[in-house]
Design a protein around this motif. Structure first.
Motif, PDB file in Angstrom:
ATOM      1  N   PRO A   1      63.467 123.349  45.630  1.00 39.25           N
ATOM      2  CA  PRO A   1      62.780 123.213  44.339  1.00 39.25           C
ATOM      3  C   PRO A   1      61.564 122.289  44.401  1.00 39.25           C
ATOM      4  O   PRO A   1      60.585 122.496  43.693  1.00 39.25           O
ATOM      5  CB  PRO A   1      63.840 122.627  43.412  1.00 39.25           C
ATOM      6  CG  PRO A   1      65.128 122.889  44.065  1.00 39.25           C
ATOM      7  CD  PRO A   1      64.872 122.966  45.530  1.00 39.25           C
ATOM      8  N   LEU A   2      61.627 121.289  45.248  1.00 37.56           N
ATOM      9  CA  LEU A   2      60.491 120.374  45.378  1.00 37.56           C
ATOM     10  C   LEU A   2      59.315 121.061  46.048  1.00 37.56           C
ATOM     11  O   LEU A   2      58.164 120.919  45.620  1.00 37.56           O
ATOM     12  CB  LEU A   2      60.904 119.128  46.169  1.00 37.56           C
ATOM     13  CG  LEU A   2      62.056 118.313  45.564  1.00 37.56           C
ATOM     14  CD1 LEU A   2      62.461 117.203  46.509  1.00 37.56           C
ATOM     15  CD2 LEU A   2      61.674 117.767  44.211  1.00 37.56           C
ATOM     16  N   ALA A   3      59.591 121.817  47.103  1.00 34.13           N
ATOM     17  CA  ALA A   3      58.523 122.497  47.847  1.00 34.13           C
ATOM     18  C   ALA A   3      57.943 123.680  47.076  1.00 34.13           C
ATOM     19  O   ALA A   3      56.754 123.985  47.219  1.00 34.13           O
ATOM     20  CB  ALA A   3      59.062 122.970  49.194  1.00 34.13           C
ATOM     21  N   LEU A   4      58.759 124.328  46.265  1.00 32.01           N
ATOM     22  CA  LEU A   4      58.308 125.521  45.562  1.00 32.01           C
ATOM     23  C   LEU A   4      57.800 125.236  44.153  1.00 32.01           C
ATOM     24  O   LEU A   4      57.441 126.158  43.422  1.00 32.01           O
ATOM     25  CB  LEU A   4      59.444 126.554  45.510  1.00 32.01           C
ATOM     26  CG  LEU A   4      59.863 127.099  46.877  1.00 32.01           C
ATOM     27  CD1 LEU A   4      61.129 127.932  46.752  1.00 32.01           C
ATOM     28  CD2 LEU A   4      58.743 127.903  47.503  1.00 32.01           C
ATOM     29  N   GLY A   5      57.749 123.981  43.765  1.00 33.32           N
ATOM     30  CA  GLY A   5      57.201 123.611  42.462  1.00 33.32           C
ATOM     31  C   GLY A   5      57.986 124.150  41.287  1.00 33.32           C
ATOM     32  O   GLY A   5      57.405 124.695  40.347  1.00 33.32           O
ATOM     33  N   ALA A   6      59.280 123.965  41.308  1.00 30.68           N
ATOM     34  CA  ALA A   6      60.130 124.467  40.222  1.00 30.68           C
ATOM     35  C   ALA A   6      59.892 123.682  38.937  1.00 30.68           C
ATOM     36  O   ALA A   6      59.418 122.546  38.958  1.00 30.68           O
ATOM     37  CB  ALA A   6      61.598 124.352  40.637  1.00 30.68           C
ATOM     38  N   ALA A   7      60.229 124.292  37.832  1.00 30.34           N
ATOM     39  CA  ALA A   7      60.151 123.630  36.525  1.00 30.34           C
ATOM     40  C   ALA A   7      61.075 122.410  36.531  1.00 30.34           C
ATOM     41  O   ALA A   7      62.081 122.389  37.239  1.00 30.34           O
ATOM     42  CB  ALA A   7      60.565 124.602  35.431  1.00 30.34           C
ATOM     43  N   PRO A   8      60.743 121.390  35.749  1.00 29.46           N
ATOM     44  CA  PRO A   8      61.526 120.146  35.780  1.00 29.46           C
ATOM     45  C   PRO A   8      63.023 120.320  35.543  1.00 29.46           C
ATOM     46  O   PRO A   8      63.830 119.691  36.219  1.00 29.46           O
ATOM     47  CB  PRO A   8      60.897 119.299  34.673  1.00 29.46           C
ATOM     48  CG  PRO A   8      59.509 119.806  34.551  1.00 29.46           C
ATOM     49  CD  PRO A   8      59.580 121.276  34.857  1.00 29.46           C
TER      50      PRO A   8
ATOM     51  N   SER B   1      63.189 131.009  34.088  1.00 37.68           N
ATOM     52  CA  SER B   1      61.899 130.748  34.729  1.00 37.68           C
ATOM     53  C   SER B   1      61.975 130.565  36.234  1.00 37.68           C
ATOM     54  O   SER B   1      61.024 130.088  36.843  1.00 37.68           O
ATOM     55  CB  SER B   1      61.270 129.495  34.099  1.00 37.68           C
ATOM     56  OG  SER B   1      62.089 128.373  34.367  1.00 37.68           O
ATOM     57  N   VAL B   2      63.075 130.916  36.862  1.00 36.94           N
ATOM     58  CA  VAL B   2      63.228 130.727  38.303  1.00 36.94           C
ATOM     59  C   VAL B   2      62.709 131.963  39.028  1.00 36.94           C
ATOM     60  O   VAL B   2      63.103 133.080  38.723  1.00 36.94           O
ATOM     61  CB  VAL B   2      64.712 130.484  38.655  1.00 36.94           C
ATOM     62  CG1 VAL B   2      64.888 130.349  40.149  1.00 36.94           C
ATOM     63  CG2 VAL B   2      65.220 129.254  37.945  1.00 36.94           C
ATOM     64  N   GLY B   3      61.846 131.731  40.007  1.00 37.75           N
ATOM     65  CA  GLY B   3      61.304 132.837  40.792  1.00 37.75           C
ATOM     66  C   GLY B   3      62.268 133.288  41.876  1.00 37.75           C
ATOM     67  O   GLY B   3      63.290 132.655  42.143  1.00 37.75           O
TER      68      GLY B   3
ATOM     69  N   VAL C   1      69.154 121.487  40.216  1.00 35.11           N
ATOM     70  CA  VAL C   1      69.447 121.918  41.586  1.00 35.11           C
ATOM     71  C   VAL C   1      69.429 120.742  42.551  1.00 35.11           C
ATOM     72  O   VAL C   1      70.331 120.609  43.392  1.00 35.11           O
ATOM     73  CB  VAL C   1      68.458 123.029  42.020  1.00 35.11           C
ATOM     74  CG1 VAL C   1      68.602 123.333  43.498  1.00 35.11           C
ATOM     75  CG2 VAL C   1      68.704 124.291  41.196  1.00 35.11           C
ATOM     76  N   THR C   2      68.430 119.872  42.447  1.00 40.32           N
ATOM     77  CA  THR C   2      68.374 118.752  43.395  1.00 40.32           C
ATOM     78  C   THR C   2      69.522 117.775  43.184  1.00 40.32           C
ATOM     79  O   THR C   2      70.089 117.272  44.159  1.00 40.32           O
ATOM     80  CB  THR C   2      67.020 118.009  43.327  1.00 40.32           C
ATOM     81  OG1 THR C   2      66.793 117.562  41.992  1.00 40.32           O
ATOM     82  CG2 THR C   2      65.879 118.883  43.786  1.00 40.32           C
ATOM     83  N   LEU C   3      69.895 117.514  41.934  1.00 42.18           N
ATOM     84  CA  LEU C   3      71.023 116.620  41.684  1.00 42.18           C
ATOM     85  C   LEU C   3      72.325 117.232  42.213  1.00 42.18           C
ATOM     86  O   LEU C   3      73.145 116.533  42.821  1.00 42.18           O
ATOM     87  CB  LEU C   3      71.149 116.313  40.196  1.00 42.18           C
ATOM     88  CG  LEU C   3      72.275 115.341  39.825  1.00 42.18           C
ATOM     89  CD1 LEU C   3      72.082 114.003  40.515  1.00 42.18           C
ATOM     90  CD2 LEU C   3      72.334 115.169  38.320  1.00 42.18           C
ATOM     91  N   SER C   4      72.505 118.520  42.013  1.00 39.96           N
ATOM     92  CA  SER C   4      73.697 119.191  42.546  1.00 39.96           C
ATOM     93  C   SER C   4      73.711 119.134  44.066  1.00 39.96           C
ATOM     94  O   SER C   4      74.771 118.959  44.683  1.00 39.96           O
ATOM     95  CB  SER C   4      73.744 120.635  42.076  1.00 39.96           C
ATOM     96  OG  SER C   4      73.859 120.712  40.673  1.00 39.96           O
TER      97      SER C   4
END
Length: 131
Positions: free
Chosen positions: A25-32, A86-88, A38-41
């Motif tokens: 998510p960090l590299a792909l510029g995901a919505a906050p 909004s997830v690609g 996802v990152t917390l999980s």
């Protein structure tokens, strides 16, 4: 006692699945919202997967509790991207891949812990995990 190479590798792959899921998510510029979820999980999954890696290294066998918790978090990571509109496709694929690695290999380590508890101690010393 020493764990089999596959058991050690499974614990490490589960931990690497958390890393992939965290970076995605960090590299792909995901919505906050998606990025935070996802990152917390992935971080929480890494805590349990990391505990499994340490336990396999120190005791020669995985922990059932850590394996089960990491499996549950991995399954959540497989489903998580489907909860947001909004997830690609790329983020969905990366998150599900990391979650699948975490879930599958953590489930394996949990089963090895159960086998050890039930008396199948010889599965920990051979290369394949089977007698």
């Amino acid at each position: 006692m020493e764990a089999s190479r596959f058991t050690r590798a499974a614990a490490v792959v589960a931990l690497l699945g958390c890393l992939v899921t965290f970076v995605g998510p960090l590299a792909l510029g995901a919505a906050p919202g998606v990025r935070g979820s996802v990152t917390l999980s992935a971080v929480v999954g890494a805590v349990f997967a990391g505990k499994n890696v340490l336990t396999v290294r120190e005791r020669g066998r995985p922990r059932l509790a850590a394996g089960v918790m990491a499996t549950v978090l991995g399954l959540w990571l497989v489903v998580a991207p489907l909860q947001y509109e909004s997830v690609g496709a790329a983020l969905t694929a990366v998150t599900q891949f990391g979650g699948m690695c975490l879930a599958a290999f953590s489930a394996y380590t949990a089963l090895v812990a159960v086998e050890y508890y039930l008396g199948e101690r010889d599965v920990l010393t051979d290369d394949t995990g089977y007698s």
